[in-house]
Design an enzyme around this catalytic site. Structure first.
Site, PDB file in Angstrom:
ATOM      1  N   CYS A   3      -1.115  12.363   0.927  1.00 32.14           N
ATOM      2  CA  CYS A   3       0.040  12.086   1.777  1.00 32.14           C
ATOM      3  C   CYS A   3      -0.414  11.588   3.145  1.00 32.14           C
ATOM      4  O   CYS A   3       0.305  10.892   3.827  1.00 32.14           O
ATOM      5  CB  CYS A   3       0.911  13.325   1.834  1.00 32.14           C
ATOM      6  SG  CYS A   3       1.125  14.137   3.333  1.00 32.14           S
ATOM      7  N   CYS A  57      -9.971   1.029   6.292  1.00 32.67           N
ATOM      8  CA  CYS A  57      -8.576   1.441   6.079  1.00 32.67           C
ATOM      9  C   CYS A  57      -8.332   2.641   6.992  1.00 32.67           C
ATOM     10  O   CYS A  57      -8.892   2.684   8.088  1.00 32.67           O
ATOM     11  CB  CYS A  57      -8.308   1.764   4.605  1.00 32.67           C
ATOM     12  SG  CYS A  57      -9.295   3.124   3.961  1.00 32.67           S
TER      13      CYS A  57
END
Length: 409
Positions: free
Chosen positions: A215, A368
């Site tokens: 998440c 990222c």
């Protein structure tokens, strides 16, 4: 109900119990305060005085007090569950408050277990709350889980889910499962009786490390863990009071974007996976290795954020820096000079030639948020003959170790 009971001296034994090990007639009393507090339960014929006494006599362990654990704990306390245990070693962070509603701003930086206990006791001062400020491991799982009637799996990673499942199977404890990802959630009841499925029937083998983003990387709609946590708490209350039909044998799938609820049958696999001991779950899920080890296993070259900073400071023009996050993440923060090419465009093949042009005659570096998606991008690029270097820790490490002015998310 036939349940297996763990006896530390004798191993696994078999016994006949009513749900969660409580007797049909519960020898506990309700104070005048409790009679008023739980009056709306008492007027329900399905619950009544005996059901409320069963709730007071019950003990429930919640593994995790984050997004799923927050609503579950709030409503178990409000329902009158008399004994709650909380396993969590984390502290409250600002980024938690979007969904972890049991915690508040004043608790940022303090243990989640302490925050959760304080809120529970505000809701129900008659509740006994036990705290375990540690990670659940195969060395302590039996000791922690054994005293409780029901276990709620509110964890967010595969090693913990397999550990909770296997310990509950060996101890004969029902496990109330919930999981969330972006806009979708799941809930079910495992191990309610000898014929019930368990987590290994739903996920026989852990997915490859990094395949399912956490998440932290993938994001989550704040309301979603509230929905799933409430469903988990409803299952707990039904099992304790012996009313209704549980989700045992059924997987409930919630799509919060479409607001649809789907149900899928879940049956024990044949032949069943034999669970006779707790194992090394980090090794089993191949997610215990740190990122450099995973990069090495994938045959990827990596660079630290400090070394990348040194390259940028030199002003070299013989390298390209690619950001493979989503555009909305790049709006929050990015490394100056990087080119945004989202991972999905690389995996679909749409951006392969664009990356090839950027990397032509130059060294390619990819980042990222944490390093997982950039590793996936490089693995895909490698199949197209494009070599590159993964930035270990991604922009989160950059914000922590290089540029503290960048917001972390």
């Amino acid at each position: 109900m036939r349940l297996r009971i763990w006896d530390s001296g004798k191993g696994i034994a078999s016994g006949t119990l009513s749900p969660m090990g409580l007797h049909e007639t519960v020898d506990v009393g309700l104070s005048p305060d409790e009679l008023e507090r739980f009056s709306r339960h008492l007027t329900l014929p399905e619950v009544g005085m005996n059901g409320q006494k069963r709730l007071k006599a019950a003990s429930v362990l919640c593994v995790g007090s984050g997004g799923l654990g927050s609503p579950l704990l709030l409503y178990l306390a409000a329902a009158g569950v008399g004994h709650i245990g909380i396993v969590d070693f984390d502290v409250v962070e600002l980024s938690n408050l979007q969904r972890q509603v049991i915690h508040g701003t004043s608790w940022v930086g303090q243990p989640k277990t302490h925050s959760a206990r304080a809120r529970i006791l505000e809701i129900n001062p008659h509740c006994q709350v036990d705290l375990y400020e540690k990670a659940l491991t195969r060395d302590n799982a039996f000791e922690i889980i054994h005293p409780y009637d029901i276990v709620c799996d509110c964890t967010d990673n595969f090693p913990s889910r397999y550990l909770v499942n296997d310990a509950c199977v060996l101890l004969g404890k029902p496990s109330i499962y919930g999981s969330i990802h972006r806009f979708e959630g799941q809930a079910t009841v495992f191990n309610l009786d000898a014929e019930s499925p368990n987590y290994r029937d739903l996920v026989p083998e852990p997915p490859p490390a990094g395949l399912v983003p956490s998440c932290v990387e993938g994001g989550v709609m704040g309301i979603l863990p509230g929905l799933i946590g409430l469903i988990q708490s409803a299952e707990v209350i039904k099992i304790i009071t012996g009313i209704g039909t549980t989700l045992s044998g059924r997987l409930l799938v919630v799509d919060a974007l479409a607001m649809t609820f789907r149900e899928m049958a879940l049956r024990p696999s044949q032949p069943r996976v034999v669970i006779d001991q707790l194992i090394d779950y980090q090794d089993f899920c191949a997610s215990g290795a740190d990122q450099p080890a995973q990069e090495k296993a994938a045959g990827l070259e990596s660079i630290s954020v400090q070394d990348l900073k040194s390259l940028l400071d030199l002003g070299a023009e013989d390298f390209a820096l690619v950001d493979v996050r989503n555009p909305n993440e790049a709006e929050i923060a990015c490394i100056a000079g990087s080119e945004l090419i989202p991972l999905n465009k690389i995996e679909s093949g749409e951006a392969i030639e664009k990356v090839r042009q950027l990397a032509s005659g130059r060294r390619l570096y990819v980042y990222c948020k944490l390093g997982g998606r950039s590793a996936k991008a490089l693995t895909t690029l490698k199949r197209h003959g494009i070599e590159g270097v993964n930035v270990t820790g991604g922009i989160d490490a950059w914000a922590k170790e290089v540029d503290n002015s960048l917001p972390r998310y």
